[in-house]
Design a protein around this motif. Structure first.
Motif, PDB file in Angstrom:
ATOM      1  N   VAL A 194       0.843  -1.190   0.000  1.00  0.00           N
ATOM      2  CA  VAL A 194       0.000   0.000   0.000  1.00  0.00           C
ATOM      3  C   VAL A 194       0.888   1.253   0.000  1.00  0.00           C
ATOM      4  CG1 VAL A 194      -1.802   1.289   1.210  1.00  0.00           C
ATOM      5  CG2 VAL A 194      -1.821  -1.225   1.232  1.00  0.00           C
ATOM      6  N   TYR A 195       0.756   2.064  -1.036  1.00  0.00           N
ATOM      7  CA  TYR A 195       1.493   3.318  -1.179  1.00  0.00           C
ATOM      8  C   TYR A 195       1.002   4.291  -0.117  1.00  0.00           C
ATOM      9  CZ  TYR A 195       3.919   6.765  -4.220  1.00  0.00           C
ATOM     10  OH  TYR A 195       4.774   7.684  -4.766  1.00  0.00           O
ATOM     11  N   THR A 196       1.921   4.867   0.674  1.00  0.00           N
ATOM     12  CA  THR A 196       1.521   5.597   1.865  1.00  0.00           C
ATOM     13  C   THR A 196       2.441   6.797   2.111  1.00  0.00           C
ATOM     14  OG1 THR A 196       0.801   3.482   2.823  1.00  0.00           O
ATOM     15  CG2 THR A 196       0.981   5.350   4.323  1.00  0.00           C
ATOM     16  N   GLN A 197       1.861   7.893   2.612  1.00  0.00           N
ATOM     17  CA  GLN A 197       2.632   9.109   2.874  1.00  0.00           C
ATOM     18  C   GLN A 197       2.604   9.473   4.354  1.00  0.00           C
ATOM     19  OE1 GLN A 197       3.087  13.050   0.389  1.00  0.00           O
ATOM     20  NE2 GLN A 197       1.163  13.163   1.512  1.00  0.00           N
ATOM     21  N   GLY A 198       3.785   9.845   4.869  1.00  0.00           N
ATOM     22  CA  GLY A 198       3.893  10.276   6.249  1.00  0.00           C
ATOM     23  C   GLY A 198       4.547  11.640   6.346  1.00  0.00           C
ATOM     24  N   VAL A 199       4.816  12.069   7.583  1.00  0.00           N
ATOM     25  CA  VAL A 199       5.435  13.373   7.807  1.00  0.00           C
ATOM     26  C   VAL A 199       6.446  13.250   8.937  1.00  0.00           C
ATOM     27  CG1 VAL A 199       3.642  14.138   9.426  1.00  0.00           C
ATOM     28  CG2 VAL A 199       4.978  15.840   8.170  1.00  0.00           C
ATOM     29  N   ALA A 200       7.521  14.029   8.820  1.00  0.00           N
ATOM     30  CA  ALA A 200       8.528  14.128   9.873  1.00  0.00           C
ATOM     31  C   ALA A 200       8.785  15.606  10.140  1.00  0.00           C
ATOM     32  CB  ALA A 200       9.811  13.424   9.458  1.00  0.00           C
ATOM     33  N   TYR A 201       9.246  15.902  11.366  1.00  0.00           N
ATOM     34  CA  TYR A 201       9.537  17.281  11.747  1.00  0.00           C
ATOM     35  C   TYR A 201      10.962  17.373  12.282  1.00  0.00           C
ATOM     36  CZ  TYR A 201       4.529  18.071  11.343  1.00  0.00           C
ATOM     37  OH  TYR A 201       3.237  18.154  10.857  1.00  0.00           O
ATOM     38  N   SER A 202      11.612  18.488  11.967  1.00  0.00           N
ATOM     39  CA  SER A 202      12.979  18.726  12.428  1.00  0.00           C
ATOM     40  C   SER A 202      12.960  19.353  13.822  1.00  0.00           C
ATOM     41  CB  SER A 202      13.708  19.651  11.453  1.00  0.00           C
ATOM     42  OG  SER A 202      14.931  20.101  12.005  1.00  0.00           O
ATOM     43  N   LYS A 203      13.708  18.763  14.750  1.00  0.00           N
ATOM     44  CA  LYS A 203      13.768  19.303  16.106  1.00  0.00           C
ATOM     45  C   LYS A 203      14.442  20.666  16.157  1.00  0.00           C
ATOM     46  CE  LYS A 203      13.511  15.459  19.373  1.00  0.00           C
ATOM     47  NZ  LYS A 203      14.224  14.770  20.490  1.00  0.00           N
ATOM     48  N   THR A 204      15.395  20.907  15.256  1.00  0.00           N
ATOM     49  CA  THR A 204      16.164  22.152  15.291  1.00  0.00           C
ATOM     50  C   THR A 204      15.614  23.217  14.356  1.00  0.00           C
ATOM     51  OG1 THR A 204      17.657  21.347  13.570  1.00  0.00           O
ATOM     52  CG2 THR A 204      18.268  20.901  15.856  1.00  0.00           C
ATOM     53  N   GLY A 205      14.665  22.834  13.475  1.00  0.00           N
ATOM     54  CA  GLY A 205      14.135  23.787  12.512  1.00  0.00           C
ATOM     55  C   GLY A 205      14.990  23.931  11.274  1.00  0.00           C
ATOM     56  N   SER A 206      16.056  23.129  11.168  1.00  0.00           N
ATOM     57  CA  SER A 206      16.908  23.144   9.980  1.00  0.00           C
ATOM     58  C   SER A 206      16.922  21.761   9.348  1.00  0.00           C
ATOM     59  CB  SER A 206      18.334  23.563  10.334  1.00  0.00           C
ATOM     60  OG  SER A 206      19.025  22.506  10.971  1.00  0.00           O
ATOM     61  N   LEU A 207      17.505  21.674   8.142  1.00  0.00           N
ATOM     62  CA  LEU A 207      17.573  20.390   7.460  1.00  0.00           C
ATOM     63  C   LEU A 207      18.362  19.345   8.244  1.00  0.00           C
ATOM     64  CD1 LEU A 207      18.135  21.390   3.717  1.00  0.00           C
ATOM     65  CD2 LEU A 207      16.088  20.365   4.720  1.00  0.00           C
ATOM     66  N   ASP A 208      19.320  19.793   9.052  1.00  0.00           N
ATOM     67  CA  ASP A 208      20.164  18.850   9.773  1.00  0.00           C
ATOM     68  C   ASP A 208      19.412  18.062  10.840  1.00  0.00           C
ATOM     69  OD1 ASP A 208      22.473  19.361   8.314  1.00  0.00           O
ATOM     70  OD2 ASP A 208      23.018  21.064   9.581  1.00  0.00           O
ATOM     71  N   GLY A 209      18.204  18.496  11.166  1.00  0.00           N
ATOM     72  CA  GLY A 209      17.397  17.738  12.112  1.00  0.00           C
ATOM     73  C   GLY A 209      17.930  17.803  13.535  1.00  0.00           C
ATOM     74  N   PRO A 210      17.763  16.723  14.318  1.00  0.00           N
ATOM     75  CA  PRO A 210      17.265  15.404  13.926  1.00  0.00           C
ATOM     76  C   PRO A 210      15.787  15.411  13.554  1.00  0.00           C
ATOM     77  CG  PRO A 210      17.492  15.528  16.296  1.00  0.00           C
ATOM     78  CD  PRO A 210      18.106  16.783  15.751  1.00  0.00           C
ATOM     79  N   TRP A 211      15.421  14.442  12.701  1.00  0.00           N
ATOM     80  CA  TRP A 211      14.067  14.337  12.187  1.00  0.00           C
ATOM     81  C   TRP A 211      13.277  13.323  13.004  1.00  0.00           C
ATOM     82  CZ3 TRP A 211      11.977  17.465   8.528  1.00  0.00           C
ATOM     83  CH2 TRP A 211      12.867  18.306   7.861  1.00  0.00           C
ATOM     84  N   VAL A 212      12.099  13.752  13.454  1.00  0.00           N
ATOM     85  CA  VAL A 212      11.220  12.909  14.260  1.00  0.00           C
ATOM     86  C   VAL A 212       9.971  12.602  13.443  1.00  0.00           C
ATOM     87  CG1 VAL A 212       9.907  12.714  16.391  1.00  0.00           C
ATOM     88  CG2 VAL A 212      12.091  13.956  16.374  1.00  0.00           C
TER      89      VAL A 212
END
Length: 315
Positions: A235-253
């Protein structure tokens, strides 16, 4: 320089969105021309004034047959980004005549993210100076643009699971005019980091391998998020992640649950010409033994601290 030119497709007018067959639909709402421009896999463009009726497809990408792409490359997941007075065409190009690796039973073709440039949203889009943005030994796909907190432009892309067997999403710095890349790519996260993308093999359930279709956004509170797509079994599925620092370097949660209905994915976000936020993505279903991909729109809410996906949107 000579560029590859194939005969154009048959033009259609007043086509409803759900009558178009298109993967990875990306919509640019261009205020200069009061027009919506839709691109995606296949390298063609559709135009609309109201999101209801579309005209196309138009061929807008011009590639150099002397480059690594060859005479007639496949084009996937094309995006159009206005940046510093020009328009940039981010896309995945594949030269099927060139094989770069074999991993197990997978023969890896020469495939990479690349950027073309145009003076107008409708193109044409032509090559820039640098012949490559990412190493020739890596299959990469689904590149997108993001200007990070350091004020510099980056390409965010997928390093394909067919070679590394655990797909990643990475970033690489771009030159100020986007005509090439600077330095090396940096890992943002792996497919296996996600709690929702899973697969069952030989009776055992574990992480899925696929990363697909990253797209960056900020919420009303300024939080940096990324939508991206994988699979839950078939099943093709889409999710979302958020950066803790607000930059691309993340970390991504990563959020624990997907954010769109099953069999929808490879989304992006845009504001209509009147300012309403929407998500463009495609449905991914097998009908009559063949896979059918149809563009769709969903209402979204970005006013708070997170992306909230609403109901299907009908213009």
């Amino acid at each position: 320089m000579l560029f590859a030119q194939n005969p154009g497709p048959v033009l259609r007018v007043d086509v409803p969105l759900d009558s178009i067959r298109l993967s990875d639909p990306f919509i640019l709402a261009d205020q200069k021309t009061a027009t919506y421009y839709m691109t995606g896999t296949g390298g063609m463009m559709w135009k609309s004034r109201d999101l209801k009726k579309w005209t196309g497809p138009f061929k807008v990408a011009q590639t150099d047959p002397a480059s690594w792409m060859g005479n007639n490359p496949m084009i996937w997941a094309a995006e159009i980004h206005p940046y510093q007075g020009k328009y940039y065409y981010f896309a995945t190009f594949t030269n099927r005549a060139v094989k770069i690796d074999t991993v197990g039973k997978n023969i890896i073709e020469r495939r990479a993210c690349h950027i073309l440039v145009g003076d107008k949203a409708e193109g044409p889009y032509v090559p820039m100076k640098d012949p490559t943005y990412l190493p020739a030994s890596m299959p990469t796909l689904d590149g997108t643009l993001w200007v990070d907190t350091d004020g510099k432009p980056y390409m965010v892309y997928c390093y394909e699971w067919l070679q590394n067997e655990n797909g990643t999403i990475e970033k690489i710095a771009l030159k100020p005019d986007l005509s090439g890349s600077v330095g090396k790519g940096k890992l943002l996260f792996r497919a296996s980091d996600s709690p929702w993308s899973r697969q069952t093999e030989n009776g055992k359930t574990g992480p899925n391998k696929v990363t697909d279709g990253p797209y960056l956004f900020r919420t009303g509170s300024g939080r940096l998020g990324m939508i991206w797509t994988s699979w839950i079994d078939d099943v093709y599925t889409q999710g979302v992640a958020y950066s803790k620092t607000g930059s691309l370097d993340g970390p991504w949660v990563h959020e624990k649950a997907p954010i769109t209905p099953p069999n929808f994915g490879h989304g992006m976000l845009f504001q209509t010409l009147s300012g309403k936020w929407l998500m463009s993505l495609h449905s991914h279903k097998s009908l009559g033994g063949r896979t059918v991909r149809i563009p769709h729109l969903f209402a979204v809410d970005l006013t708070g601290d997170q992306l909230v996906v609403g109901k299907p949107y009908k213009p």
